[in-house]
Design an enzyme around this catalytic site. Structure first.
Site, PDB file in Angstrom:
ATOM      1  N   ARG A 136     -71.107   4.881  69.863  1.00  0.00           N
ATOM      2  CA  ARG A 136     -72.085   4.995  68.793  1.00  0.00           C
ATOM      3  C   ARG A 136     -72.847   3.689  68.579  1.00  0.00           C
ATOM      4  O   ARG A 136     -72.288   2.608  68.743  1.00  0.00           O
ATOM      5  CB  ARG A 136     -71.384   5.433  67.506  1.00  0.00           C
ATOM      6  CG  ARG A 136     -70.775   6.831  67.625  1.00  0.00           C
ATOM      7  CD  ARG A 136     -69.900   7.196  66.432  1.00  0.00           C
ATOM      8  NE  ARG A 136     -69.398   8.565  66.581  1.00  0.00           N
ATOM      9  CZ  ARG A 136     -68.301   8.887  67.247  1.00  0.00           C
ATOM     10  NH1 ARG A 136     -67.577   7.930  67.828  1.00  0.00           N
ATOM     11  NH2 ARG A 136     -67.924  10.142  67.354  1.00  0.00           N
ATOM     12  N   GLU A 164     -75.303  16.054  78.616  1.00  0.00           N
ATOM     13  CA  GLU A 164     -75.491  17.193  77.720  1.00  0.00           C
ATOM     14  C   GLU A 164     -76.897  17.760  77.879  1.00  0.00           C
ATOM     15  O   GLU A 164     -77.838  17.032  78.233  1.00  0.00           O
ATOM     16  CB  GLU A 164     -75.349  16.760  76.256  1.00  0.00           C
ATOM     17  CG  GLU A 164     -74.056  16.082  75.907  1.00  0.00           C
ATOM     18  CD  GLU A 164     -74.073  15.450  74.526  1.00  0.00           C
ATOM     19  OE1 GLU A 164     -72.981  15.235  73.983  1.00  0.00           O
ATOM     20  OE2 GLU A 164     -75.168  15.147  74.002  1.00  0.00           O
ATOM     21  N   GLN A 186     -76.137   7.689  69.603  1.00  0.00           N
ATOM     22  CA  GLN A 186     -75.023   7.520  70.535  1.00  0.00           C
ATOM     23  C   GLN A 186     -75.481   7.455  71.982  1.00  0.00           C
ATOM     24  O   GLN A 186     -76.626   7.780  72.308  1.00  0.00           O
ATOM     25  CB  GLN A 186     -74.020   8.653  70.347  1.00  0.00           C
ATOM     26  CG  GLN A 186     -74.611  10.043  70.533  1.00  0.00           C
ATOM     27  CD  GLN A 186     -73.646  11.130  70.096  1.00  0.00           C
ATOM     28  OE1 GLN A 186     -73.041  11.797  70.924  1.00  0.00           O
ATOM     29  NE2 GLN A 186     -73.518  11.327  68.777  1.00  0.00           N
ATOM     30  N   HIS A 224     -73.657   7.993  76.163  1.00  0.00           N
ATOM     31  CA  HIS A 224     -72.518   8.431  76.958  1.00  0.00           C
ATOM     32  C   HIS A 224     -72.499   7.692  78.291  1.00  0.00           C
ATOM     33  O   HIS A 224     -73.551   7.368  78.849  1.00  0.00           O
ATOM     34  CB  HIS A 224     -72.585   9.939  77.218  1.00  0.00           C
ATOM     35  CG  HIS A 224     -72.716  10.758  75.970  1.00  0.00           C
ATOM     36  ND1 HIS A 224     -71.851  10.633  74.913  1.00  0.00           N
ATOM     37  CD2 HIS A 224     -73.618  11.709  75.611  1.00  0.00           C
ATOM     38  CE1 HIS A 224     -72.210  11.479  73.962  1.00  0.00           C
ATOM     39  NE2 HIS A 224     -73.279  12.139  74.356  1.00  0.00           N
ATOM     40  N   HIS A 255     -79.501   8.621  72.005  1.00  0.00           N
ATOM     41  CA  HIS A 255     -80.014   9.844  71.399  1.00  0.00           C
ATOM     42  C   HIS A 255     -79.328  10.162  70.080  1.00  0.00           C
ATOM     43  O   HIS A 255     -78.278   9.592  69.741  1.00  0.00           O
ATOM     44  CB  HIS A 255     -79.836  11.033  72.360  1.00  0.00           C
ATOM     45  CG  HIS A 255     -78.412  11.330  72.705  1.00  0.00           C
ATOM     46  ND1 HIS A 255     -77.738  10.672  73.705  1.00  0.00           N
ATOM     47  CD2 HIS A 255     -77.525  12.215  72.165  1.00  0.00           C
ATOM     48  CE1 HIS A 255     -76.501  11.140  73.792  1.00  0.00           C
ATOM     49  NE2 HIS A 255     -76.344  12.078  72.854  1.00  0.00           N
TER      50      HIS A 255
END
Length: 381
Positions: A272, A133, A96, A98, A253
């Protein structure tokens, strides 16, 4: 300053471990997978605050400045800007990416204007926030993170010597090599043939490390999925307990195996690429992916704190043995215990339990155990 006990919220996804989080909590496993334990005020599953008999989102809404501090409200609005989790992966998560904050805002607005329901399977942007993250390993932890340096990928392809993947080696010698290779894999007209050829070749190897191990795990979890081939382009990283990776906007990642403490901005925006039966939007992926090489995915701590280049969060890993002063902070903090037993201003927390320390004060930690302290980032202050 107030200390509020929090009950974590369990999230069950198919890739989770049936034992790790229940055992952390001292509970009997029920055989079903438990993937994550959430601590925060995310609207999908805010933590329960027993002393208030309601959830943390509602507690914050009643007194945002008192809980979060004026500075945090000014910068982020009346919401906790981070979400803290314990994550236990027994199977690969999806590969995925972001978006940046700007991309998230634009994408969310465009999909809203197009009338796409927020819960629609084809929706890319569930909210208008970014989702950087960081995960710190509690056990040995395996992941894919960022594009491996091109020369290393070319060497891996040469060693594997799969004729069906010869086009990748050619593209990695050409212009904009990572974008070209990534696009070619995602848009290939016969992905099953590529995956089968690669899996057959890896099966003949006597060792499974690095790229070959990532391929084997991905193929084991998602047979036939094009993400098995994408894994060749990405860094395979094995973290030891206490080590971390940071996953900024555009970083491709995937978590493969292991347990860790994860902190992120308060968002659910995920696009994704593979290892998933869910929606894959290739044109949008190509807009938001960072096609830079990432020589070393590991993210170092400064002292005991992982500082990141976004203002939403920071994470501190701390071993308490006796007494430790938690310094004053103008933002809120969540203190999560992962081993032993610790008290925060007299409020006891055992493994898998946490407290919120509201803005504007210090606190005293006593006992013996390991805690993770989530706070608002210092970047941009």
């Amino acid at each position: 300053m107030t200390v509020l006990a929090l009950d974590g919220t369990i999230r069950r996804y198919e890739w989770g471990s049936p034992t790790v989080i229940p055992e952390l909590l001292g509970a009997e496993p029920d055989g079903a997978p438990v993937a994550e334990l959430w601590f925060g005020a995310h609207p999908d599953d805010p933590s329960h605050v027993p002393a208030e008999a309601r959830n943390l989102e509602a507690v914050i809404a009643d007194d945002p400045v008192g809980i979060l501090g004026a500075d945090v409200v000014d910068r982020f609005g009346p919401q906790l800007p981070f979400l803290l989790k314990v994550l236990a992966a027994q199977k690969s998560l999806s590969i995925q990416v972001h978006p940046t904050l700007e991309q998230a805002r634009a994408g969310f607005a465009a999909e809203a204007a197009a009338g796409i329901p927020r819960d629609a399977p084809e929706r890319n942007y569930r909210d208008a926030n970014h989702k950087p993250e960081l995960i710190c390993a509690l056990t040995p932890f395996e992941a894919l993170s960022g594009f491996r340096p091109i020369e290393q990928t070319r060497a891996a392809l040469a060693e594997l010597d799969v004729p069906e993947l010869g086009f990748l080696a050619d593209l990695l010698r050409g212009p904009d090599p990572l974008r070209a290779a990534f696009t070619a894999v995602l848009t290939h007209d016969d992905p099953a043939r590529l995956v089968a050829a690669l899996v057959d070749r890896v099966a003949t190897l006597g060792r499974h490390s690095g790229a070959a191990r990532a391929v084997r795990l991905a193929a084991q979890d998602f047979p036939g999925d094009i993400g098995v081939v994408l894994a060749l382009l990405l860094n395979h990283v094995r973290l030891e307990p206490g080590e971390a990776i940071y996953l900024g906007a555009g970083n491709v990642h995937c978590y493969l195996r292991g347990t860790g403490v994860e902190i992120m901005a308060n968002s659910d925006n995920v696009l994704r690429c593979g290892l998933t039966p869910k929606h894959v939007d290739v044109p949008e992926l190509l807009k938001i992916t960072d096609f830079s090489e990432l020589p070393d995915p590991r993210w170092p701590a400064t002292g005991s704190t992982f500082e990141v280049p976004v203002p939403d969060f920071r994470l501190t890993q701390l071993d308490v043995d006796g007494e430790h002063a938690l310094e004053e902070d103008d933002g809120p903090r969540i203190v999560l215990c992962t081993s032993g037993s610790v008290q925060v201003d007299g409020e006891a927390i055992s493994p898998g339990h946490a407290v919120l320390v509201t803005a504007g004060g210090s606190a005293r930690l006593t006992g013996s155990g390991r805690v993770f302290i989530a706070g608002v980032g210092r970047t941009g202050r």
